[in-house]
Write a protein that holds these residues in place. Structure first.
Motif, PDB file in Angstrom:
ATOM      1  N   THR A  30       0.839  -1.189  -0.013  1.00 52.25           N
ATOM      2  CA  THR A  30      -0.030   0.115   0.028  1.00 52.25           C
ATOM      3  C   THR A  30       1.012   1.408   0.028  1.00 52.25           C
ATOM      4  O   THR A  30       0.592   2.136  -0.842  1.00 52.25           O
ATOM      5  CB  THR A  30      -0.883  -0.086   1.199  1.00 52.25           C
ATOM      6  OG1 THR A  30      -1.744  -1.213   1.336  1.00 52.25           O
ATOM      7  CG2 THR A  30      -1.785   1.436   1.307  1.00 52.25           C
ATOM      8  N   PHE A  31       1.796   1.316   0.706  1.00 51.25           N
ATOM      9  CA  PHE A  31       2.639   2.344   0.769  1.00 51.25           C
ATOM     10  C   PHE A  31       3.510   2.740  -0.621  1.00 51.25           C
ATOM     11  O   PHE A  31       3.542   3.886  -0.875  1.00 51.25           O
ATOM     12  CB  PHE A  31       3.907   2.085   1.944  1.00 51.25           C
ATOM     13  CG  PHE A  31       4.905   3.267   2.177  1.00 51.25           C
ATOM     14  CD1 PHE A  31       4.546   4.655   2.703  1.00 51.25           C
ATOM     15  CD2 PHE A  31       6.138   3.189   1.464  1.00 51.25           C
ATOM     16  CE1 PHE A  31       5.121   5.683   2.695  1.00 51.25           C
ATOM     17  CE2 PHE A  31       6.874   4.331   1.632  1.00 51.25           C
ATOM     18  CZ  PHE A  31       6.522   5.417   2.287  1.00 51.25           C
ATOM     19  N   VAL A  32       3.869   1.600  -1.092  1.00 47.54           N
ATOM     20  CA  VAL A  32       4.548   1.631  -2.437  1.00 47.54           C
ATOM     21  C   VAL A  32       3.714   2.301  -3.386  1.00 47.54           C
ATOM     22  O   VAL A  32       4.009   2.980  -4.269  1.00 47.54           O
ATOM     23  CB  VAL A  32       5.191   0.418  -2.934  1.00 47.54           C
ATOM     24  CG1 VAL A  32       5.536   0.376  -4.265  1.00 47.54           C
ATOM     25  CG2 VAL A  32       6.313  -0.006  -2.014  1.00 47.54           C
ATOM     26  N   VAL A  33       2.292   1.654  -3.432  1.00 44.07           N
ATOM     27  CA  VAL A  33       1.417   2.181  -4.552  1.00 44.07           C
ATOM     28  C   VAL A  33       0.853   3.406  -4.199  1.00 44.07           C
ATOM     29  O   VAL A  33       1.034   4.306  -5.347  1.00 44.07           O
ATOM     30  CB  VAL A  33       0.397   1.226  -4.669  1.00 44.07           C
ATOM     31  CG1 VAL A  33      -0.782   1.346  -5.285  1.00 44.07           C
ATOM     32  CG2 VAL A  33       0.484  -0.058  -5.050  1.00 44.07           C
ATOM     33  N   LEU A  34       0.503   3.846  -2.984  1.00 41.52           N
ATOM     34  CA  LEU A  34      -0.039   5.205  -2.769  1.00 41.52           C
ATOM     35  C   LEU A  34       1.052   6.283  -2.479  1.00 41.52           C
ATOM     36  O   LEU A  34       0.566   7.539  -2.772  1.00 41.52           O
ATOM     37  CB  LEU A  34      -0.868   5.083  -1.458  1.00 41.52           C
ATOM     38  CG  LEU A  34      -2.232   4.228  -1.769  1.00 41.52           C
ATOM     39  CD1 LEU A  34      -2.828   4.154  -0.383  1.00 41.52           C
ATOM     40  CD2 LEU A  34      -2.861   4.794  -2.673  1.00 41.52           C
ATOM     41  N   ASN A  35       2.106   6.124  -2.119  1.00 40.17           N
ATOM     42  CA  ASN A  35       2.982   7.250  -1.894  1.00 40.17           C
ATOM     43  C   ASN A  35       3.477   7.852  -3.304  1.00 40.17           C
ATOM     44  O   ASN A  35       3.538   9.036  -3.300  1.00 40.17           O
ATOM     45  CB  ASN A  35       4.419   6.496  -1.403  1.00 40.17           C
ATOM     46  CG  ASN A  35       5.193   7.669  -0.579  1.00 40.17           C
ATOM     47  OD1 ASN A  35       4.938   8.800  -0.349  1.00 40.17           O
ATOM     48  ND2 ASN A  35       6.498   7.555  -0.651  1.00 40.17           N
ATOM     49  N   PRO A  36       3.739   7.403  -4.398  1.00 43.86           N
ATOM     50  CA  PRO A  36       3.974   7.919  -5.760  1.00 43.86           C
ATOM     51  C   PRO A  36       2.850   8.770  -6.022  1.00 43.86           C
ATOM     52  O   PRO A  36       2.976   9.999  -6.559  1.00 43.86           O
ATOM     53  CB  PRO A  36       4.285   7.088  -6.812  1.00 43.86           C
ATOM     54  CG  PRO A  36       4.842   5.887  -6.027  1.00 43.86           C
ATOM     55  CD  PRO A  36       4.031   5.902  -4.529  1.00 43.86           C
ATOM     56  N   LEU A  37       1.595   8.462  -5.993  1.00 41.82           N
ATOM     57  CA  LEU A  37       0.476   9.171  -6.063  1.00 41.82           C
ATOM     58  C   LEU A  37       0.326  10.430  -5.300  1.00 41.82           C
ATOM     59  O   LEU A  37      -0.103  11.544  -6.161  1.00 41.82           O
ATOM     60  CB  LEU A  37      -0.796   8.421  -5.943  1.00 41.82           C
ATOM     61  CG  LEU A  37      -1.015   6.954  -6.961  1.00 41.82           C
ATOM     62  CD1 LEU A  37      -2.189   6.370  -6.560  1.00 41.82           C
ATOM     63  CD2 LEU A  37      -1.005   7.404  -8.272  1.00 41.82           C
ATOM     64  N   LYS A  38       0.783  10.523  -4.068  1.00 38.01           N
ATOM     65  CA  LYS A  38       0.567  11.633  -3.198  1.00 38.01           C
ATOM     66  C   LYS A  38       1.758  12.377  -3.703  1.00 38.01           C
ATOM     67  O   LYS A  38       1.610  13.552  -3.778  1.00 38.01           O
ATOM     68  CB  LYS A  38       0.943  11.299  -1.867  1.00 38.01           C
ATOM     69  CG  LYS A  38       0.811  12.249  -0.886  1.00 38.01           C
ATOM     70  CD  LYS A  38       0.851  11.661   0.707  1.00 38.01           C
ATOM     71  CE  LYS A  38       0.810  12.774   1.698  1.00 38.01           C
ATOM     72  NZ  LYS A  38       1.088  12.346   2.937  1.00 38.01           N
TER      73      LYS A  38
END
Length: 55
Positions: A30-38
């Motif tokens: 979840t961190f890997v997927v959502l961090n670039p979006l943020k």
């Protein structure tokens, strides 16, 4: 009479350990997927030159 197969059963401690590993993997994913979006949302858009670059 049916014989029980004890090889397929795991203890409560083993089950909690396995679920902890899955939870950690899910958190990392979840961190890997959502961090670039943020990071992309907070970045500034590129300057608009106001023309078609393919002319």
């Amino acid at each position: 009479m049916k014989k029980e197969n004890n090889l397929d059963k795991i203890t409560r401690k083993e089950a909690i350990s396995k679920m902890g590993k899955y939870a950690a993997l899910t958190a990392i994913g979840t961190f890997v997927v959502l961090n670039p979006l943020k990071a992309a949302q907070s970045s500034t858009p590129p300057d608009d030159t106001g023309g078609n670059p393919f002319d």
